[in-house]
Design a protein around this motif. Structure first.
Motif, PDB file in Angstrom:
ATOM      1  N   ASP A  47       7.903  21.445 -48.172  1.00 20.27           N
ATOM      2  CA  ASP A  47       9.437  21.381 -48.845  1.00 20.27           C
ATOM      3  C   ASP A  47      10.050  20.029 -48.450  1.00 20.27           C
ATOM      4  N   GLY A  48       9.693  19.114 -47.991  1.00 20.18           N
ATOM      5  CA  GLY A  48      10.225  17.606 -47.634  1.00 20.18           C
ATOM      6  C   GLY A  48      10.985  17.836 -46.701  1.00 20.18           C
ATOM      7  N   VAL A  49      11.152  18.951 -45.944  1.00 23.34           N
ATOM      8  CA  VAL A  49      12.342  18.655 -44.936  1.00 23.34           C
ATOM      9  C   VAL A  49      11.523  19.243 -43.567  1.00 23.34           C
ATOM     10  N   THR A  50      10.862  20.437 -43.398  1.00 23.47           N
ATOM     11  CA  THR A  50       9.952  20.940 -42.270  1.00 23.47           C
ATOM     12  C   THR A  50       9.034  20.183 -41.895  1.00 23.47           C
ATOM     13  N   TRP A  51       9.056  19.701 -40.547  1.00 20.57           N
ATOM     14  CA  TRP A  51       7.816  19.040 -39.949  1.00 20.57           C
ATOM     15  C   TRP A  51       6.895  20.096 -39.778  1.00 20.57           C
ATOM     16  N   VAL A  52       5.765  20.069 -39.814  1.00 23.80           N
ATOM     17  CA  VAL A  52       4.634  20.893 -39.634  1.00 23.80           C
ATOM     18  C   VAL A  52       3.514  20.202 -38.852  1.00 23.80           C
ATOM     19  N   ASP A  53       2.663  21.009 -37.950  1.00 23.73           N
ATOM     20  CA  ASP A  53       1.726  20.340 -37.233  1.00 23.73           C
ATOM     21  C   ASP A  53       0.324  19.549 -38.275  1.00 23.73           C
ATOM     22  N   LEU A  54       0.031  18.687 -37.880  1.00 23.37           N
ATOM     23  CA  LEU A  54      -1.035  17.905 -38.805  1.00 23.37           C
ATOM     24  C   LEU A  54      -2.309  18.952 -38.940  1.00 23.37           C
ATOM     25  N   GLY A  55      -2.550  19.798 -38.138  1.00 25.65           N
ATOM     26  CA  GLY A  55      -3.725  20.833 -38.316  1.00 25.65           C
ATOM     27  C   GLY A  55      -3.979  21.532 -39.223  1.00 25.65           C
ATOM     28  N   PRO A  56      -3.771  23.003 -39.001  1.00 22.42           N
ATOM     29  CA  PRO A  56      -3.297  23.414 -37.682  1.00 22.42           C
ATOM     30  C   PRO A  56      -4.094  23.526 -36.615  1.00 22.42           C
ATOM     31  N   THR A  57      -5.641  23.230 -36.835  1.00 25.81           N
ATOM     32  CA  THR A  57      -6.702  23.143 -35.835  1.00 25.81           C
ATOM     33  C   THR A  57      -7.265  21.761 -36.082  1.00 25.81           C
ATOM     34  N   SER A  58      -7.694  21.372 -34.697  1.00 27.88           N
ATOM     35  CA  SER A  58      -8.427  20.023 -34.404  1.00 27.88           C
ATOM     36  C   SER A  58      -7.688  18.675 -34.632  1.00 27.88           C
ATOM     37  N   ALA A  59      -6.147  19.008 -34.614  1.00 30.81           N
ATOM     38  CA  ALA A  59      -5.559  17.710 -34.954  1.00 30.81           C
ATOM     39  C   ALA A  59      -5.093  17.210 -33.254  1.00 30.81           C
ATOM     40  N   PRO A  60      -4.969  15.873 -33.226  1.00 31.35           N
ATOM     41  CA  PRO A  60      -4.929  15.335 -31.876  1.00 31.35           C
ATOM     42  C   PRO A  60      -3.611  15.945 -31.231  1.00 31.35           C
ATOM     43  N   ALA A  61      -3.891  16.096 -29.948  1.00 35.14           N
ATOM     44  CA  ALA A  61      -2.513  16.756 -29.426  1.00 35.14           C
ATOM     45  C   ALA A  61      -2.795  16.388 -27.923  1.00 35.14           C
ATOM     46  N   LEU A  62      -1.723  16.072 -27.028  1.00 37.02           N
ATOM     47  CA  LEU A  62      -1.814  16.012 -25.630  1.00 37.02           C
ATOM     48  C   LEU A  62      -0.998  16.993 -24.773  1.00 37.02           C
ATOM     49  N   SER A  63      -1.552  17.488 -23.725  1.00 42.21           N
ATOM     50  CA  SER A  63      -0.776  17.917 -22.611  1.00 42.21           C
ATOM     51  C   SER A  63      -0.874  17.246 -21.606  1.00 42.21           C
ATOM     52  N   TRP A  64       0.312  16.847 -20.816  1.00 46.00           N
ATOM     53  CA  TRP A  64       0.134  15.819 -19.749  1.00 46.00           C
ATOM     54  C   TRP A  64       1.499  15.945 -18.643  1.00 46.00           C
ATOM     55  N   SER A  65       0.965  15.700 -17.228  1.00 47.81           N
ATOM     56  CA  SER A  65       2.062  15.728 -16.347  1.00 47.81           C
ATOM     57  C   SER A  65       2.419  14.251 -15.921  1.00 47.81           C
ATOM     58  N   ALA A  66       3.437  14.046 -15.805  1.00 52.20           N
ATOM     59  CA  ALA A  66       3.776  12.776 -15.290  1.00 52.20           C
ATOM     60  C   ALA A  66       3.546  12.409 -13.872  1.00 52.20           C
ATOM     61  N   PRO A  67       2.862  11.487 -13.452  1.00 53.03           N
ATOM     62  CA  PRO A  67       2.496  11.301 -12.227  1.00 53.03           C
ATOM     63  C   PRO A  67       3.652  10.569 -11.330  1.00 53.03           C
ATOM     64  N   ASP A  68       4.616  10.156 -12.084  1.00 49.07           N
ATOM     65  CA  ASP A  68       5.767   9.400 -11.364  1.00 49.07           C
ATOM     66  C   ASP A  68       6.871   9.271 -12.456  1.00 49.07           C
ATOM     67  N   ASP A  69       8.112   8.952 -11.959  1.00 51.50           N
ATOM     68  CA  ASP A  69       9.264   8.578 -12.986  1.00 51.50           C
ATOM     69  C   ASP A  69       8.757   7.344 -13.659  1.00 51.50           C
TER      70      ASP A  69
END
Length: 296
Positions: free
Chosen positions: A12-34
């Protein structure tokens, strides 16, 4: 990283959607420091129907994110206004402040630059079935105090066809300028990321980084680092250009890093080259200049 090809139909030219929906690059990450997380996405983007550009963005979830609901932290536009089956190696970069111990999610999203019918598709990934060009998402963590600095602008810039010829000129000497005083002799990893385009076919856009030190030495971009972005056969087709180079810096010297640009040949009156695509809301796509000191 993914070696698959991704397809989006009828955006629709407005709504951002996931590149996938499967197998697209994605990261889950916890910061080790500020510190700061420097996030980079890279994909070959293209269309089968002229007139529909491809927007790609980096979306972040976690404490304080997204900073604007429904919008990526940074995005770039890849041109398909006048060309089909012509992949552009687009790169988008974002940087976010992170807090020690906090968890963050990072993914690539995309859309077309305008509403597209169901008969129109955009693609990420070039090549042949089985091993397409990589679509990549990377994250580099930099602790606070580690020598990282950046300038980001969401303005749009224009160089008009006047008397500049094809001389290098500063894009924004205030808003896109870094001042660096290394604590000891270091290598500076300098990077720039910008959407470049023209309103008149036949005129490419050159970008460069230049360095001035406090001894007033000017380091020519012709000898230092520059890239050319194509507008030879297409207008209103942004290219998400990326430039990166290393520069040795010496302790006790203060350096100024600037982003310069020019057309690849003299522009006639009435013609322009531009930096920044969009806008989305009141903001154009980011023009970025950053430096990371690597010190022994």
């Amino acid at each position: 990283m993914s070696l698959q090809q991704f397809r989006l139909t009828g955006s629709d030219g407005v709504t951002w959607v996931d590149l996938g929906p499967t197998s697209a690059p994605a990261l889950s990450w916890s910061a080790p420091d500020d510190g700061t997380a420097i996030i980079t996405g890279n994909a070959d983007l293209w269309t089968t129907v002229a007139g529909y550009n491809q927007d790609i963005g980096i979306t972040v979830s976690g404490p304080g994110f997204p900073s604007v609901s429904g919008q990526p932290e940074s995005w770039k536009e890849s041109g398909g206004n006048t060309g089909t089956f012509s992949p552009n190696a687009a790169l988008v970069r974002a940087s976010i402040p992170v807090t020690k111990g906090a968890a963050y999610g990072v993914k690539l999203q995309w859309k077309t630059n305008q509403p597209s019918p169901a008969s129109v598709s955009i693609f990420a990934g070039a090549g042949v079935t089985g091993r397409f060009s990589p679509t990549r998402l990377t994250l580099l963590f930099v602790p606070n105090g580690s020598g990282y600095t950046e300038k980001i602008s969401t303005q749009q810039y224009r160089t008009a066809g006047t008397d500049i010829g094809f001389r290098w000129v500063d894009m924004d000497p205030t808003g896109l300028s870094l001042t660096i005083s290394p604590p000891r002799s270091c290598l500076a990893l300098l990077s720039a990321n910008v959407d470049l385009w023209t309103d008149t076919a036949g005129y490419n856009q050159d970008i460069a980084m230049v360095v001035v030190d406090d001894h007033t030495i000017y380091h020519s971009p012709d000898k230092f680092g520059w890239k050319e972005s194509g507008g030879r056969s297409g207008s209103f087709s942004p290219k998400a250009a990326f430039l990166q180079t290393l520069y040795p810096m010496v302790a006790g010297v203060t350096y100024t890093v600037l982003l310069d640009w020019k057309p690849n040949r003299s522009l006639p009156n009435g013609s322009n080259i531009w930096a920044g695509a969009g806008p989305i809301g009141a903001r154009f796509s980011q023009t970025r200049l950053d430096a990371l000191l690597v010190c022994p």
